[in-house]
Design an enzyme around this catalytic site. Structure first.
Site, PDB file in Angstrom:
ATOM      1  N   ILE A  57     -41.419  45.454  19.534  1.00 12.91           N
ATOM      2  CA  ILE A  57     -42.457  45.155  19.108  1.00 12.91           C
ATOM      3  C   ILE A  57     -42.431  43.119  18.967  1.00 12.91           C
ATOM      4  O   ILE A  57     -42.064  42.631  18.795  1.00 12.91           O
ATOM      5  CB  ILE A  57     -41.880  45.123  17.413  1.00 12.91           C
ATOM      6  CG1 ILE A  57     -41.912  46.523  16.945  1.00 12.91           C
ATOM      7  CG2 ILE A  57     -43.386  44.263  16.601  1.00 12.91           C
ATOM      8  CD1 ILE A  57     -41.063  47.303  15.046  1.00 12.91           C
ATOM      9  N   HIS A  58     -44.067  43.509  19.336  1.00 13.59           N
ATOM     10  CA  HIS A  58     -44.964  42.165  20.086  1.00 13.59           C
ATOM     11  C   HIS A  58     -45.933  42.473  20.075  1.00 13.59           C
ATOM     12  O   HIS A  58     -46.681  42.917  18.904  1.00 13.59           O
ATOM     13  CB  HIS A  58     -43.559  41.681  21.086  1.00 13.59           C
ATOM     14  CG  HIS A  58     -44.452  42.275  22.581  1.00 13.59           C
ATOM     15  ND1 HIS A  58     -45.427  42.245  23.272  1.00 13.59           N
ATOM     16  CD2 HIS A  58     -44.108  43.866  22.957  1.00 13.59           C
ATOM     17  CE1 HIS A  58     -45.422  42.840  24.265  1.00 13.59           C
ATOM     18  NE2 HIS A  58     -44.573  44.334  23.335  1.00 13.59           N
TER      19      HIS A  58
END
Length: 307
Positions: free
Chosen positions: A160-161
């Site tokens: 998750i970025h």
């Protein structure tokens, strides 16, 4: 499309644009006007800003670095009465990212996005709790068995970025992100970090690969729109071998490692990973490469066989 003009003392604006384009690719509608560090007055900056603004058509949004600073004051002096120009002070990357990908977002919502990005990370990390540890009776979800709504299945080494949290999940109206990775699921610190990175409006599950397959197959998440996220192709194959069902796999980011080959600018694969991708493809899974939704998806296996 709304033009965005980033203005700042020194090179901050250029740095924010560079970081933005690292996350979501080239942004021709995002512009930069900087006030040089050795500037003795604001005349040159004002000339540069006005020249840039005159070259742009339609709605414009100026995002300044500092309230009360010269760049912000110059923008107000020239455009306070111009209804086609909005001015925000307090530039940060989450705000600029949202402005770049969401043309419909209001100025107030953009400011809220910028404020929400500020948090005491260590305090938040300590306070984060494990919500996935409780035993769940999967039989009560029988009505949803086999009806999982997977809106995207993606390999992204960074999990998750910015691209996942800020672009993919929002563009797909995602309701839950499922990270399927044994290591992340067993690491309390990593799970807490992933929770902080995920959009606050979305549910998050960080699960061992086999458990993710079991839960999804059992219909545990009902009709939720699910974004299923893997760290590497080995995890995808493990998911399939555990009974998981996917028809399309999107490969986003895989970084360089010694001995890897470049498939695209953002995807480098090791020889053993090439074999795993072939095995996945042989299971009737279409594999595409696509960094962000605005870019066209390409046939990953065709590209892989050409290099």
């Amino acid at each position: 499309m709304r033009n965005i003009v980033l203005i700042s003392h020194g090179l901050m604006a250029q740095g924010v644009k560079s970081s933005l384009e690292m996350i979501i690719g080239s942004q021709e509608h995002v512009h930069v006007v900087s006030m040089p560090a050795d500037s003795g007055d604001n005349v040159q900056f004002e000339n540069d800003l006005n020249a840039k603004m005159k070259a742009l058509n339609g709605e414009k949004l100026i995002i300044a670095d500092l309230l009360g600073g010269t760049p912000c004051n110059v923008a107000l002096k020239n455009y306070a009465e111009d209804e086609a120009v909005s001015v925000i002070a307090g530039m940060n990357l989450p705000m600029v990212l949202e402005a770049a990908v969401n043309e419909e977002i209001s100025i107030d919502e953009l400011i809220k996005t910028g404020k929400m990005a500020l948090t005491n990370v260590k305090t938040h990390l300590t306070a984060s709790s494990n919500t996935n540890s409780a035993e769940v009776d999967l039989t009560k979800f029988a009505a949803y068995k086999g009806k999982a709504n997977l809106v995207n299945v993606r390999i992204d080494e960074r999990l998750i970025h910015g691209q996942v949290a800020g672009i993919w999940t929002t563009s797909l109206d995602t309701q839950r992100i499922i990270v399927a990775n044994d290591e992340a699921a067993s690491d309390t610190l990593q799970k807490s970090s992933l929770r902080m990175a995920a959009p606050s409006s979305m549910r998050l599950s960080v699960l061992p690969v086999a458990e993710a397959a079991e839960n999804i197959n059992a219909g545990k998440y009902g009709s939720q729109r699910i974004f299923l996220l893997f760290k590497n192709p080995a995890d995808v194959l493990k998911f399939l071998e555990a009974g998981g069902q996917i028809s399309v796999l999107n490969v986003g980011n895989m970084s360089y490692k010694e001995g890897s080959r470049e498939v695209t600018k953002n995807i480098k694969v090791m020889p053993e990973e090439e074999k795993i991708f072939q095995t996945i493809s042989d299971k009737s899974v279409k594999i595409t490469a696509q960094l962000v939704p605005s870019e066209p998806a390409i046939d990953f296996m065709e590209k892989l066989h050409k290099i």
